[in-house]
Scaffold this active site. Structure first.
Site, PDB file in Angstrom:
ATOM      1  N   LYS A 150       0.842  -1.189   0.000  1.00  0.00           N
ATOM      2  CA  LYS A 150       0.000   0.000   0.000  1.00  0.00           C
ATOM      3  C   LYS A 150       0.883   1.248   0.000  1.00  0.00           C
ATOM      4  O   LYS A 150       2.032   1.124   0.393  1.00  0.00           O
ATOM      5  CB  LYS A 150      -0.959  -0.003   1.194  1.00  0.00           C
ATOM      6  CG  LYS A 150      -0.272   0.315   2.542  1.00  0.00           C
ATOM      7  CD  LYS A 150      -1.249   0.730   3.583  1.00  0.00           C
ATOM      8  CE  LYS A 150      -1.393   2.203   3.721  1.00  0.00           C
ATOM      9  NZ  LYS A 150      -0.367   2.886   4.534  1.00  0.00           N
ATOM     10  N   HIS A 180      -1.550  -4.699   5.321  1.00  0.00           N
ATOM     11  CA  HIS A 180      -0.992  -5.612   6.323  1.00  0.00           C
ATOM     12  C   HIS A 180      -1.944  -5.847   7.499  1.00  0.00           C
ATOM     13  O   HIS A 180      -1.801  -6.824   8.225  1.00  0.00           O
ATOM     14  CB  HIS A 180       0.403  -5.159   6.787  1.00  0.00           C
ATOM     15  CG  HIS A 180       0.392  -4.032   7.774  1.00  0.00           C
ATOM     16  ND1 HIS A 180       0.268  -2.727   7.400  1.00  0.00           N
ATOM     17  CD2 HIS A 180       0.491  -4.023   9.126  1.00  0.00           C
ATOM     18  CE1 HIS A 180       0.297  -1.961   8.479  1.00  0.00           C
ATOM     19  NE2 HIS A 180       0.429  -2.721   9.543  1.00  0.00           N
ATOM     20  N   LYS A 184      -3.071  -9.533  10.266  1.00  0.00           N
ATOM     21  CA  LYS A 184      -3.004  -9.614  11.731  1.00  0.00           C
ATOM     22  C   LYS A 184      -3.970 -10.710  12.190  1.00  0.00           C
ATOM     23  O   LYS A 184      -5.123 -10.742  11.759  1.00  0.00           O
ATOM     24  CB  LYS A 184      -3.391  -8.268  12.358  1.00  0.00           C
ATOM     25  CG  LYS A 184      -2.351  -7.169  12.107  1.00  0.00           C
ATOM     26  CD  LYS A 184      -2.766  -5.870  12.768  1.00  0.00           C
ATOM     27  CE  LYS A 184      -1.918  -4.706  12.294  1.00  0.00           C
ATOM     28  NZ  LYS A 184      -0.792  -4.376  13.140  1.00  0.00           N
ATOM     29  N   GLU A 218      -2.563   5.754  17.434  1.00  0.00           N
ATOM     30  CA  GLU A 218      -1.123   5.478  17.498  1.00  0.00           C
ATOM     31  C   GLU A 218      -0.447   6.532  18.369  1.00  0.00           C
ATOM     32  O   GLU A 218      -0.889   7.687  18.390  1.00  0.00           O
ATOM     33  CB  GLU A 218      -0.511   5.561  16.100  1.00  0.00           C
ATOM     34  CG  GLU A 218      -1.062   4.554  15.121  1.00  0.00           C
ATOM     35  CD  GLU A 218      -0.308   4.660  13.804  1.00  0.00           C
ATOM     36  OE1 GLU A 218       0.617   3.877  13.608  1.00  0.00           O
ATOM     37  OE2 GLU A 218      -0.633   5.550  13.001  1.00  0.00           O
ATOM     38  N   ASP A 237      -3.604   7.504   4.318  1.00  0.00           N
ATOM     39  CA  ASP A 237      -2.635   6.583   4.922  1.00  0.00           C
ATOM     40  C   ASP A 237      -3.320   5.480   5.731  1.00  0.00           C
ATOM     41  O   ASP A 237      -2.823   4.357   5.788  1.00  0.00           O
ATOM     42  CB  ASP A 237      -1.692   7.397   5.836  1.00  0.00           C
ATOM     43  CG  ASP A 237      -0.537   6.565   6.383  1.00  0.00           C
ATOM     44  OD1 ASP A 237       0.096   5.846   5.585  1.00  0.00           O
ATOM     45  OD2 ASP A 237      -0.272   6.624   7.601  1.00  0.00           O
ATOM     46  N   HIS A 242      -6.668   0.574   5.967  1.00  0.00           N
ATOM     47  CA  HIS A 242      -6.798  -0.250   7.171  1.00  0.00           C
ATOM     48  C   HIS A 242      -8.187  -0.164   7.825  1.00  0.00           C
ATOM     49  O   HIS A 242      -8.811  -1.179   8.112  1.00  0.00           O
ATOM     50  CB  HIS A 242      -5.744   0.133   8.202  1.00  0.00           C
ATOM     51  CG  HIS A 242      -4.336   0.095   7.680  1.00  0.00           C
ATOM     52  ND1 HIS A 242      -3.904  -0.841   6.763  1.00  0.00           N
ATOM     53  CD2 HIS A 242      -3.254   0.875   7.940  1.00  0.00           C
ATOM     54  CE1 HIS A 242      -2.625  -0.630   6.498  1.00  0.00           C
ATOM     55  NE2 HIS A 242      -2.204   0.401   7.190  1.00  0.00           N
ATOM     56  N   LYS A 338      -2.467  10.054  14.922  1.00  0.00           N
ATOM     57  CA  LYS A 338      -1.096   9.868  15.416  1.00  0.00           C
ATOM     58  C   LYS A 338      -0.935  10.704  16.677  1.00  0.00           C
ATOM     59  O   LYS A 338      -1.680  11.640  16.912  1.00  0.00           O
ATOM     60  CB  LYS A 338      -0.088  10.327  14.359  1.00  0.00           C
ATOM     61  CG  LYS A 338      -0.176   9.510  13.072  1.00  0.00           C
ATOM     62  CD  LYS A 338       1.191   9.080  12.594  1.00  0.00           C
ATOM     63  CE  LYS A 338       1.142   8.293  11.309  1.00  0.00           C
ATOM     64  NZ  LYS A 338       0.924   6.850  11.493  1.00  0.00           N
TER      65      LYS A 338
HETATM   66  C1  BG6 Z   1       0.965   1.958   7.875  1.00  0.00           C
HETATM   67  C2  BG6 Z   1       0.887   3.458   7.877  1.00  0.00           C
HETATM   68  O1  BG6 Z   1       0.280   1.424   6.786  1.00  0.00           O
HETATM   69  O2  BG6 Z   1       0.413   1.449   9.076  1.00  0.00           O
HETATM   70  C3  BG6 Z   1       1.592   4.031   9.095  1.00  0.00           C
HETATM   71  O3  BG6 Z   1       1.503   3.957   6.692  1.00  0.00           O
HETATM   72  C4  BG6 Z   1       1.059   3.415  10.361  1.00  0.00           C
HETATM   73  O4  BG6 Z   1       1.446   5.450   9.144  1.00  0.00           O
HETATM   74  C5  BG6 Z   1       1.075   1.884  10.259  1.00  0.00           C
HETATM   75  O5  BG6 Z   1       1.869   3.842  11.439  1.00  0.00           O
HETATM   76  C6  BG6 Z   1       0.367   1.248  11.441  1.00  0.00           C
HETATM   77  O6  BG6 Z   1       0.536  -0.137  11.397  1.00  0.00           O
HETATM   78  P1  BG6 Z   1       0.550  -0.998  12.734  1.00  0.00           P
HETATM   79  O7  BG6 Z   1       0.672  -2.408  12.261  1.00  0.00           O
HETATM   80  O8  BG6 Z   1       1.719  -0.522  13.535  1.00  0.00           O
HETATM   81  O9  BG6 Z   1      -0.751  -0.716  13.429  1.00  0.00           O
END
Ligand code: BG6
Length: 480
Positions: A150, A180, A184, A218, A237, A242, A338
């Site tokens: 992505k 991704h 999970k 986050e 993003d 996600h 964030k």
């Molecule tokens: C990524 C984003 O796809 O996912 C990031 O580009 C983000 O900005 C990250 O921090 C979060 O992934 P995870 O697995 O840490 O929740």
């Protein structure tokens, strides 16, 4: 996901010395190797001339050490890993990659099964795909797969163009678009949880559910990714991929089988049923200086390579309406940011209150609704809250919880990239995003990209701008 064995493969990581390869892909490959990947070779393709096979093997070793994998005891020398420079990425340079691949396949007696993994910035995708195709690397006696990270496009138009380009050289059944989050374990568990527990599935609809909240908070900031992040923002993003993927898994109908197309048909149907998003139902935010987990941090505008008058959103909350029989009228409130108060990913299902209160001393508003909170990370598990009568002669209600935690029962959970890489090698596309799915998602969000939203400031270490609460119609966030 399925139990098939992995056939012999050559994995070519374009971006083999990059951050993603170092932090995620190489450790995942090493964890998979012992159990699943006996006849397996890897070429890390990078732009620099400074590596050769030996130094690349050191690079692999270091990436494992950083991930806490002890490889020294096994005397591992990574002879299955090779390096090849594609320099500036010209067609000529890809021809040298093609020669190297053919030579290696011959020497290692591989049947021509190849995976090309594009672990590079999105601006490099088109050139890499075109060159792989033009030098004929997309054809062999074996099976050839293309993996694209992505973000897949940056709006509907660019996603369509990218789909057209990949389809010029690869059949959809060989394309693996990564999100991704789908790898999970706890995200996959949404499917198991919903479709193997009748007790919940029978309540999973507008008659019984008041609201769904999906939070991905986050504690990290833009930090060293400021240059990239400032052009992208949280809507592109995180929300478009996600959080939208999580929404489809929570909302979809029962697939006919746990098979790639059956699952993806249902996910696309959810995306198509989402009503156009009103800009009134979208709140943007941007973090300012503050303290996260006891540490002072800079504001977004002070981050490296971020324009000092940037209006890029680091927080988005928005409300979706899924206009179908199951969900019409149930708000799905998505929120991500964030530098938030804590790092947590949760799906919170708020059930409806009882229709009347039979307890004279409480009004219906005093009776807190049942909630099912599914924590996808970091303390993976779920909680179901319910009411009990406190002992004593007066009728006093207290909220208690049924609680399950993955770690307590199953120990270590595999990293998403282990699951995804194994599925790619086994040829299972269930956890990958299909062409029509990625386009349907962009179709939903593209109209918001050109809107000038007010960007509400929030202090780092908080739950984001207070303005977002209005999306909850007088209720409070379940994740707080
Ligand atoms: C990524 C984003 O796809 O996912 C990031 O580009 C983000 O900005 C990250 O921090 C979060 O992934 P995870 O697995 O840490 O929740």
């Amino acid at each position: 996901m399925n139990g098939k064995r992995v056939p012999p493969y050559l994995l070519v990581i374009i971006g083999g010395t990059g951050d993603l390869a170092r932090r995620k892909l190489l450790p995942a490959i090493c964890r998979l190797r012992d159990k699943h990947l006996s006849e397996f070779q890897l070429i890390g393709a990078g732009t620099g001339k400074k590596h050769n096979d030996d130094t690349y093997r050191d690079f692999v070793a270091r990436s494992l050490e950083e991930d806490g994998i002890d490889h020294s005891a096994a005397g591992e020398s990574f002879e299955w890993a090779y390096y090849h420079s594609v320099g500036g990425g010209s067609l000529e340079e890809y021809k040298t990659l093609a020669d190297r691949i053919l030579e290696l396949e011959k020497q290692s007696n591989l049947p021509g099964n190849r995976v090309f993994y594009l672990a590079v910035p999105p601006s490099v995708f088109p050139n890499a795909i075109k060159n792989i195709g033009e030098v004929g690397l997309n054809k062999s006696k074996g099976e050839i797969k293309l993996v694209v990270e992505k973000p897949f496009g940056q709006d509907l138009q660019s996603a369509r163009e990218l789909n057209a380009l990949v389809h010029k050289y690869f059949d959809e059944s060989h394309i693996y678009r990564i999100d991704h989050y789908l790898g999970k374990e706890t995200v996959q568990n949404l499917i198991a949880f919903r479709f193997s527990n009748v007790v919940f599935e029978s309540l999973w609809n507008r008659d019984r559910i008041e609201r769904v909240e999906i939070t991905v908070a986050e504690t990290v900031g833009a930090e060293h990714r400021g240059g990239y992040y400032d052009r992208v923002g949280a809507l592109r993003d995180m929300i478009q991929n996600h959080l939208t993927q999580l929404t489809t898994l929570v909302a979809m109908e029962v697939p006919t089988a746990l098979e790639a197309d059956a699952v993806r048909h249902e996910k696309v149907k959810v995306l198509k049923a989402i009503s156009p998003i009103s800009t009134d139902n979208v709140i943007f935010g941007q973090y300012t200086r503050g303290a996260v987990e006891g540490r002072e941090v800079e504001g977004y505008l002070e981050e490296e390579r971020v324009a000092n008058d940037s209006k890029t959103e680091t927080y988005v909350a928005l409300k979706l309406n899924i206009s179908n029989w199951r969900w019409q009228g149930v708000p799905f409130v998505l929120r991500t940011g964030k530098r938030m108060f804590k790092g947590i990913t949760e799906v919170a299902i708020t059930f409806r209150r009882p229709p009347v209160s039979i307890f004279r001393q409480f009004s219906i508003r005093d009776i807190q609704p049942n909630k099912l909170i599914m924590t996808l990370q970091p303390s993976e598990g779920f909680d179901l809250s319910f009411k009990v009568k406190e002992p004593g002669d007066a009728y006093k209600l207290s909220t208690q919880r049924l609680h399950f935690q993955y770690g307590e029962v199953f120990g270590r959970i595999p990293d998403a990239y282990e699951t995804l890489l194994l599925d790619i090698l086994k040829g299972d596309q269930t956890l990958f995003v299909r062409a029509d799915e990625v386009e349907a998602s962009w179709e939903l969000y593209t109209p918001l990209l050109s809107h000038k939203f007010e960007v509400n400031k929030y202090a780092s270490g908080t739950w984001g701008p207070a303005e977002a609460e209005r999306l909850l119609d007088g209720e409070k966030w379940s994740t707080a």
